[in-house]
Design a protein around this motif. Structure first.
Motif, PDB file in Angstrom:
ATOM      1  N   MET A  51       0.827  -1.203   0.000  1.00  0.00           N
ATOM      2  CA  MET A  51       0.000   0.000   0.000  1.00  0.00           C
ATOM      3  C   MET A  51       0.863   1.256   0.000  1.00  0.00           C
ATOM      4  N   ALA A  52       1.945   1.249   0.764  1.00  0.00           N
ATOM      5  CA  ALA A  52       2.833   2.419   0.822  1.00  0.00           C
ATOM      6  C   ALA A  52       3.465   2.683  -0.538  1.00  0.00           C
ATOM      7  N   VAL A  53       3.950   1.635  -1.187  1.00  0.00           N
ATOM      8  CA  VAL A  53       4.570   1.799  -2.507  1.00  0.00           C
ATOM      9  C   VAL A  53       3.531   2.276  -3.516  1.00  0.00           C
ATOM     10  N   ASN A  54       2.331   1.685  -3.475  1.00  0.00           N
ATOM     11  CA  ASN A  54       1.274   2.098  -4.391  1.00  0.00           C
ATOM     12  C   ASN A  54       0.897   3.559  -4.186  1.00  0.00           C
ATOM     13  N   MET A  55       0.761   3.983  -2.931  1.00  0.00           N
ATOM     14  CA  MET A  55       0.422   5.386  -2.660  1.00  0.00           C
ATOM     15  C   MET A  55       1.498   6.326  -3.177  1.00  0.00           C
ATOM     16  N   ALA A  56       2.760   5.958  -2.986  1.00  0.00           N
ATOM     17  CA  ALA A  56       3.853   6.815  -3.445  1.00  0.00           C
ATOM     18  C   ALA A  56       3.847   6.931  -4.968  1.00  0.00           C
ATOM     19  N   ILE A  57       3.590   5.831  -5.656  1.00  0.00           N
ATOM     20  CA  ILE A  57       3.555   5.857  -7.124  1.00  0.00           C
ATOM     21  C   ILE A  57       2.364   6.678  -7.616  1.00  0.00           C
ATOM     22  N   VAL A  58       1.215   6.524  -6.986  1.00  0.00           N
ATOM     23  CA  VAL A  58       0.024   7.281  -7.396  1.00  0.00           C
ATOM     24  C   VAL A  58       0.246   8.776  -7.169  1.00  0.00           C
ATOM     25  N   ILE A  59       0.849   9.138  -6.046  1.00  0.00           N
ATOM     26  CA  ILE A  59       1.134  10.552  -5.779  1.00  0.00           C
ATOM     27  C   ILE A  59       2.106  11.106  -6.813  1.00  0.00           C
ATOM     28  N   LEU A  60       3.151  10.337  -7.134  1.00  0.00           N
ATOM     29  CA  LEU A  60       4.119  10.776  -8.145  1.00  0.00           C
ATOM     30  C   LEU A  60       3.446  10.958  -9.499  1.00  0.00           C
ATOM     31  N   ASP A  61       2.610  10.012  -9.886  1.00  0.00           N
ATOM     32  CA  ASP A  61       1.890  10.132 -11.161  1.00  0.00           C
ATOM     33  C   ASP A  61       0.945  11.325 -11.164  1.00  0.00           C
ATOM     34  N   ALA A  62       0.288  11.574 -10.041  1.00  0.00           N
ATOM     35  CA  ALA A  62      -0.642  12.705  -9.962  1.00  0.00           C
ATOM     36  C   ALA A  62       0.101  14.024 -10.097  1.00  0.00           C
ATOM     37  N   THR A  72      -5.828  16.058 -13.730  1.00  0.00           N
ATOM     38  CA  THR A  72      -5.576  15.101 -12.661  1.00  0.00           C
ATOM     39  C   THR A  72      -5.674  13.686 -13.213  1.00  0.00           C
ATOM     40  N   VAL A  73      -4.908  12.801 -12.624  1.00  0.00           N
ATOM     41  CA  VAL A  73      -5.011  11.388 -12.987  1.00  0.00           C
ATOM     42  C   VAL A  73      -6.026  10.735 -12.062  1.00  0.00           C
ATOM     43  N   ARG A  74      -6.273   9.498 -12.266  1.00  0.00           N
ATOM     44  CA  ARG A  74      -7.323   8.797 -11.520  1.00  0.00           C
ATOM     45  C   ARG A  74      -6.824   8.327 -10.156  1.00  0.00           C
ATOM     46  N   THR A  75      -6.555   9.259  -9.263  1.00  0.00           N
ATOM     47  CA  THR A  75      -6.076   8.883  -7.935  1.00  0.00           C
ATOM     48  C   THR A  75      -7.169   8.195  -7.126  1.00  0.00           C
ATOM     49  N   GLY A  76      -8.410   8.605  -7.311  1.00  0.00           N
ATOM     50  CA  GLY A  76      -9.516   7.966  -6.596  1.00  0.00           C
ATOM     51  C   GLY A  76      -9.665   6.513  -6.976  1.00  0.00           C
ATOM     52  N   PHE A  77      -9.491   6.223  -8.257  1.00  0.00           N
ATOM     53  CA  PHE A  77      -9.579   4.834  -8.728  1.00  0.00           C
ATOM     54  C   PHE A  77      -8.532   3.970  -8.048  1.00  0.00           C
ATOM     55  N   TRP A  78      -7.292   4.473  -7.982  1.00  0.00           N
ATOM     56  CA  TRP A  78      -6.213   3.687  -7.380  1.00  0.00           C
ATOM     57  C   TRP A  78      -6.413   3.531  -5.875  1.00  0.00           C
ATOM     58  N   SER A  79      -6.983   4.534  -5.232  1.00  0.00           N
ATOM     59  CA  SER A  79      -7.265   4.415  -3.801  1.00  0.00           C
ATOM     60  C   SER A  79      -8.311   3.336  -3.540  1.00  0.00           C
ATOM     61  N   VAL A  80      -9.367   3.348  -4.328  1.00  0.00           N
ATOM     62  CA  VAL A  80     -10.410   2.328  -4.166  1.00  0.00           C
ATOM     63  C   VAL A  80      -9.850   0.945  -4.499  1.00  0.00           C
ATOM     64  N   LEU A  81      -9.081   0.852  -5.565  1.00  0.00           N
ATOM     65  CA  LEU A  81      -8.495  -0.435  -5.942  1.00  0.00           C
ATOM     66  C   LEU A  81      -7.570  -0.977  -4.850  1.00  0.00           C
ATOM     67  N   ARG A  82      -6.814  -0.090  -4.215  1.00  0.00           N
ATOM     68  CA  ARG A  82      -5.913  -0.502  -3.133  1.00  0.00           C
ATOM     69  C   ARG A  82      -6.710  -1.153  -2.007  1.00  0.00           C
ATOM     70  N   TYR A  83      -7.825  -0.544  -1.624  1.00  0.00           N
ATOM     71  CA  TYR A  83      -8.628  -1.104  -0.541  1.00  0.00           C
ATOM     72  C   TYR A  83      -9.406  -2.341  -0.975  1.00  0.00           C
ATOM     73  N   VAL A  84      -9.779  -2.426  -2.228  1.00  0.00           N
ATOM     74  CA  VAL A  84     -10.427  -3.630  -2.738  1.00  0.00           C
ATOM     75  C   VAL A  84      -9.466  -4.816  -2.657  1.00  0.00           C
ATOM     76  N   VAL A  85      -8.207  -4.580  -2.976  1.00  0.00           N
ATOM     77  CA  VAL A  85      -7.200  -5.649  -2.878  1.00  0.00           C
ATOM     78  C   VAL A  85      -7.059  -6.101  -1.431  1.00  0.00           C
ATOM     79  N   VAL A  86      -7.002  -5.166  -0.503  1.00  0.00           N
ATOM     80  CA  VAL A  86      -6.868  -5.526   0.915  1.00  0.00           C
ATOM     81  C   VAL A  86      -8.074  -6.338   1.382  1.00  0.00           C
ATOM     82  N   VAL A  87      -9.264  -5.882   1.049  1.00  0.00           N
ATOM     83  CA  VAL A  87     -10.472  -6.613   1.435  1.00  0.00           C
ATOM     84  C   VAL A  87     -10.500  -7.980   0.753  1.00  0.00           C
ATOM     85  N   GLY A  88     -10.045  -8.036  -0.492  1.00  0.00           N
ATOM     86  CA  GLY A  88      -9.981  -9.315  -1.206  1.00  0.00           C
ATOM     87  C   GLY A  88      -9.033 -10.301  -0.551  1.00  0.00           C
TER      88      GLY A  88
END
Length: 140
Positions: A51-62, A72-88
């Motif tokens: 999650m930390a690496v994903n957040m850093a990459i999404v922030i850099l891309d944004a 803006t890039v789709r930061t909301g999409f990546w945030s939701v996807l990150r939590y979907v993976v955790v719940v999965g």
């Protein structure tokens, strides 16, 4: 590699792993099923690092997207996807009866929060150690 993504990311990951080590040695005294505890903890720690690496990459891309195109890039999409993976992963652990304790997995994921709060102190400590070793300390 990680420092190119975000200068604080290596310290954040180090804090997550340090948190995992502390929980590993502390918790082993209190649990009866040490295998479930250990597997759940380190699965949670692995998720927190991801999650930390994903957040850093999404922030850099944004930031890069805003600087180059003004959009803006789709930061909301990546945030939701990150939590979907955790719940999965939680659902897979419960559904497939993986020998991991879901509560301890949650404690491992909380290592991201603990590490984020302790990162400034960890950074000061790293700079202090670097000064003692004679290496030039770069201020961040």
């Amino acid at each position: 590699m990680l420092k190119r993504i975000n200068r604080v990311l290596p310290e954040l990951i180090a804090g997550i792993i340090l948190y995992g080590i502390v929980l590993q040695f502390t918790g082993m005294w209190f649990v009866s099923d040490k295998q479930q505890y250990t597997f759940g903890l380190w699965l949670g720690i692995l998720l927190a690092v991801g999650m930390a690496v994903n957040m850093a990459i999404v922030i850099l891309d944004a930031v890069d997207g805003m600087a180059s195109t003004g959009r803006t890039v789709r930061t909301g999409f990546w945030s939701v996807l990150r939590y979907v993976v955790v719940v999965g992963v939680f659902a897979a652990v419960v559904y497939f009866n993986v020998p991991a304790n879901p509560l301890v997995m949650f404690l491992g994921i909380m290592g991201l929060k603990v590490s984020a709060y302790l990162q400034p102190q960890l950074h000061k400590w790293i700079l202090h150690v670097q000064k003692k070793d004679g290496e030039p300390a770069d201020g961040i």
